[in-house]
Design an enzyme around this catalytic site. Structure first.
Site, PDB file in Angstrom:
ATOM      1  N   CYS A 207       0.846  -1.204   0.000  1.00 44.05           N
ATOM      2  CA  CYS A 207       0.000   0.000   0.000  1.00 44.05           C
ATOM      3  C   CYS A 207       0.880   1.252   0.000  1.00 44.05           C
ATOM      4  CB  CYS A 207      -0.863   0.016   1.249  1.00 44.05           C
ATOM      5  SG  CYS A 207      -1.985  -1.373   1.392  1.00 44.05           S
ATOM      6  N   CYS A 210       2.414   2.773   3.281  1.00 43.60           N
ATOM      7  CA  CYS A 210       3.330   1.937   4.072  1.00 43.60           C
ATOM      8  C   CYS A 210       4.494   1.397   3.256  1.00 43.60           C
ATOM      9  CB  CYS A 210       2.565   0.767   4.688  1.00 43.60           C
ATOM     10  SG  CYS A 210       1.191   1.272   5.716  1.00 43.60           S
ATOM     11  N   CYS A 233       2.504  -8.139   6.891  1.00 42.18           N
ATOM     12  CA  CYS A 233       1.156  -7.583   7.012  1.00 42.18           C
ATOM     13  C   CYS A 233       0.240  -8.515   7.796  1.00 42.18           C
ATOM     14  CB  CYS A 233       0.570  -7.300   5.640  1.00 42.18           C
ATOM     15  SG  CYS A 233       0.306  -8.777   4.652  1.00 42.18           S
TER      16      CYS A 233
HETATM   17 FE1  SF4 Z   1      -2.125  -1.323   3.710  1.00 42.19          FE
HETATM   18 FE2  SF4 Z   1      -1.545  -2.570   5.988  1.00 42.19          FE
HETATM   19 FE3  SF4 Z   1      -0.602  -0.131   5.494  1.00 42.19          FE
HETATM   20 FE4  SF4 Z   1      -3.200  -0.516   6.007  1.00 42.19          FE
HETATM   21  S1  SF4 Z   1      -1.456  -0.816   7.407  1.00 42.19           S
HETATM   22  S2  SF4 Z   1      -2.330   0.810   4.434  1.00 42.19           S
HETATM   23  S3  SF4 Z   1      -3.537  -2.470   4.927  1.00 42.19           S
HETATM   24  S4  SF4 Z   1      -0.111  -2.022   4.387  1.00 42.19           S
END
Ligand code: SF4
Length: 245
Positions: A207, A210, A233
């Site tokens: 994402c 992150c 994750c």
């Molecule tokens: Fe994506 Fe996990 Fe970051 Fe949320 S915490 S934006 S699901 S990588």
């Protein structure tokens, strides 16, 4: 093949068989044993693309899916379309129950900045969990070289999926032994589309909130969740692995 009938000893036997086997042979075996009850899960990192190409080249019609959190880079979404054209298949997008906006209303804005585990759970793990309910085998592009947490993955692994139903799931890692350089050589040789972010220093792409580019000598996955003691994750850690006694 009924997943509840598999024993860890059987998995250990398969691992001995596949110890030095090429990815082609492992995928051929999976197709013969499980057919479309086995599916490739990919976030479009290089290994997943190589593996999909090997499968398609051999006429192994595994379904392919990805988790679309709603927070993927535009480059990743564009790549999905290019890959569907390139491979001539539809890639199923698994989506979370809540949109990003609904999640912000119920759980707070930019949850990834305060509770990334919760955010990953809702946006990645739960959608995957639902998909795995429909499968016997989850085929991944995990590689041992990627990080310390992945250095001991096996080619075939058995996980307890639903203890109430006494149902397990096989995780197959046919790319476990591949090195980063081999992946890139393969992609180039076959003209396979890849994420242009790789050319801008991003080695592992998730994402956008992150993920950052990594520097020379850093782990491939060092650019994920910077500032947190978080390296996964959760999709590869939420199930309990069964081990041979
Ligand atoms: Fe994506 Fe996990 Fe970051 Fe949320 S915490 S934006 S699901 S990588």
């Amino acid at each position: 093949m009924k997943m509840k009938t598999l024993e860890p000893e059987q998995i250990a036997q398969w691992n001995r068989t596949f110890q030095d086997a090429p990815t082609e042979a492992i995928l051929d075996w999976a197709w013969g044993q499980f057919g479309r009850r086995a599916a490739i899960g990919t976030s479009f990192q290089g290994a997943g693309l190589v593996m999909t190409h090997i499968a398609r080249s051999r006429g192994l019609d595994f379904p392919v899916f990805t988790v679309d959190t709603g927070l993927l880079f535009p480059e990743t979404l564009a790549l999905k379309k290019r890959l569907e054209e390139f491979f001539g298949l539809e890639i199923e997008a698994l989506t979370p129950e809540l949109t990003v906006e609904q999640q912000a209303e119920r759980h707070g804005a930019e949850l990834w900045k305060s509770q990334p585990d919760d955010c990953c759970w809702m946006r990645k793990v739960v959608p995957l969990q639902k998909k795995l309910e429909t499968l016997d085998v989850w085929i991944t592009g995990l590689r041992r070289e990627q990080s310390d947490t992945r250095s001991d993955i096996e080619i075939v692994e058995l996980y307890e999926f639903d203890p109430v139903l006494n149902r397990d799931i096989v995780k197959l890692n046919p790319m476990a032994r591949w090195k980063r350089e081999e992946i890139w050589n393969y992609l180039g040789r076959h003209g396979i589309p890849y994420n242009p972010l790789h050319d801008r220093g991003y080695h592992s792409i998730g994402c956008w909130p992150c993920t950052r580019a990594v520097g020379e000598g850093e782990d491939e996955r060092a650019g994920r969740w910077t500032g947190f003691r978080k390296t996964e994750c959760g999709i590869h850690t939420f199930l309990e692995k069964k081990k041979a006694s």
